[in-house]
Design a protein around this motif. Structure first.
Motif, PDB file in Angstrom:
ATOM      1  N   ASP B  44       0.979  -1.404  -0.185  1.00 45.92           N
ATOM      2  CA  ASP B  44       0.054  -0.405   0.067  1.00 45.92           C
ATOM      3  C   ASP B  44       0.858   1.367   0.025  1.00 45.92           C
ATOM      4  O   ASP B  44       1.306   1.575   1.262  1.00 45.92           O
ATOM      5  N   GLU B  45       1.784   1.474  -1.254  1.00 49.07           N
ATOM      6  CA  GLU B  45       2.102   2.929  -1.462  1.00 49.07           C
ATOM      7  C   GLU B  45       1.611   4.083  -0.735  1.00 49.07           C
ATOM      8  O   GLU B  45       1.978   4.956  -0.280  1.00 49.07           O
ATOM      9  N   GLU B  46       0.001   3.946  -0.963  1.00 52.00           N
ATOM     10  CA  GLU B  46      -0.668   5.809   0.051  1.00 52.00           C
ATOM     11  C   GLU B  46      -0.293   5.750   1.101  1.00 52.00           C
ATOM     12  O   GLU B  46       0.190   6.553   2.040  1.00 52.00           O
ATOM     13  N   GLU B  49       3.376   6.654   2.437  1.00 55.81           N
ATOM     14  CA  GLU B  49       3.769   7.624   1.867  1.00 55.81           C
ATOM     15  C   GLU B  49       3.078   8.481   3.445  1.00 55.81           C
ATOM     16  O   GLU B  49       4.188   9.684   3.941  1.00 55.81           O
ATOM     17  N   LYS B  50       1.741   8.140   3.785  1.00 56.23           N
ATOM     18  CA  LYS B  50       1.717   9.091   4.763  1.00 56.23           C
ATOM     19  C   LYS B  50       2.330   8.417   6.175  1.00 56.23           C
ATOM     20  O   LYS B  50       2.779   9.588   7.164  1.00 56.23           O
TER      21      LYS B  50
END
Lengths: 238, 238
Positions: B44-46, B49-50
């Motif tokens: 989960d790249e999102e 990033e978070k």
């Protein structure tokens, strides 16, 4: 003439004493890093053992510095720049103690590696990397003693070279592992050694930044220079 | 009735304020570790990033805690156990900041790893390892707030489990690399993630030891328990 020395003089004398301990500690840590790297390259188990044993002395000085600084805070209640100096000394001692741990870890791994075939010329590259970070540590400590922000800034800039050396080694080790799987275990250890030396460079840079903070009252404005390697496939710069 | 509150009350109020910041910081670091490990497993790249962005908030709180503690030392000149407490808070903040860095590094590597084939079930093992060290951090901080040396001692003992998980992963990753050289780059990153999680466990243990020192006035007598793996061929326990 007062029988009681001026409070600042007492503080300064106490400070000089802990600073002397820091310099002794720095010398031991620098020697440990160089010796560990040499033990690795020369496959010298005796020298590696010496490094492992020296770590106890480094830890003992660190404990003493922390105790002396706490006593200094309790007895002298320094404020402003004196307080900042004591807190900086505590941070430098903690950073040096960590660097000593890295040297000890390097020495341990060098003994493990004597059981395995050498991986290309990586031990030599690691020795040069060790020399670079040892000089960074030395200069960072000299910058502290001289309150030399210029030298501290130079140490900061040199961290980029260490990052580049690390990135180069990461790729070299990958190649050796892919070429011959029998290299894998040794290469993993060499990789950790490289990472630990890079961390010593980070600690030297951290000390340099403390010096800049101490002299200028603020941390460097620009972000710390980082080797511009954003190769997302190998991610060597992580 | 005096208009000036008792000095201890002022100190206590200031201390409560920095302790609240430490707990906020601890919550953010714990979330970052779990999120980063989930980002790795779920690719989960999102979420990754978070985690990377959350690190700035953690660093900001750390800087605030260090500044507040320095102010506390300058204004209140605490001695004895009050001084020890302030110095402990500073050390806990520094340790949490490092743990935040490890979570951020894990998140960065998880993004790099989305480009590569998964290596066995190692992402799941790492998520469990992340959960273990997150709980250690949580309990170490709870032990600090409650001045609970028993809980702190328990945290210390659990570090052995983390070391064992790490040693197991080291061997698993070696096997995957030897079986298929295409796994090598991914396995190197997974290995670093494992090492960083083990370091978080070390920091949680360090915080627990600070708590024991604070409550009992001395560090635990026996050396810290270490998984008894002296396999000198793989040297997994280094």
């Amino acid at each position: 003439m007062s029988l009681e020395p001026h409070i600042a003089t007492v503080f300064d004398r106490d400070l000089e004493s802990v600073q002397a301990q820091i310099m002794t500690m720095g010398g031991l840590v620098e020697a440990a890093i160089l010796d560990a790297a040499q033990a690795l390259e020369m496959r010298d188990e005796e020298l590696a053992e010496k490094v492992r044993q020296a770590d106890a002395a480094i830890d003992a000085i660190e404990a003493q510095v922390q105790a002396d600084c706490a006593r200094l805070l309790a007895l002298r209640s320094p404020t402003a720049s004196d307080l900042r100096t004591v807190l900086t000394v505590m941070k430098i001692a903690a950073a040096l103690e960590r660097c000593g741990d890295y040297a000890k870890n390097l020495a341990k791994r060098s003994v493990v590696l004597t059981q395995m075939a050498p991986v290309g010329g990586t031990a030599g590259t690691l020795r040069r990397m060790a020399k670079t970070v040892q000089l960074m540590l030395k200069d960072a400590l000299d910058a502290y003693i001289a309150r030399d922000a210029g030298l501290a800034e130079e140490v900061r800039q040199r961290d980029r070279d260490v990052d580049q050396m690390y990135n180069g080694l990461f790729r070299t080790l990958l190649t050796h592992m892919m070429e011959d799987p029998r290299n894998i275990t040794a290469a993993m250890h060499l990789h950790f050694i490289a990472k630990n030396l890079e961390r010593v460079g980070d600690h030297a840079t951290g000390i340099a930044e403390q010096v800049i903070y101490l002299v200028k009252g603020s941390l460097p404005e620009e972000a710390r220079p980082k080797a511009d390697l954003t190769d997302s496939l190998t991610g060597a710069d992580l």
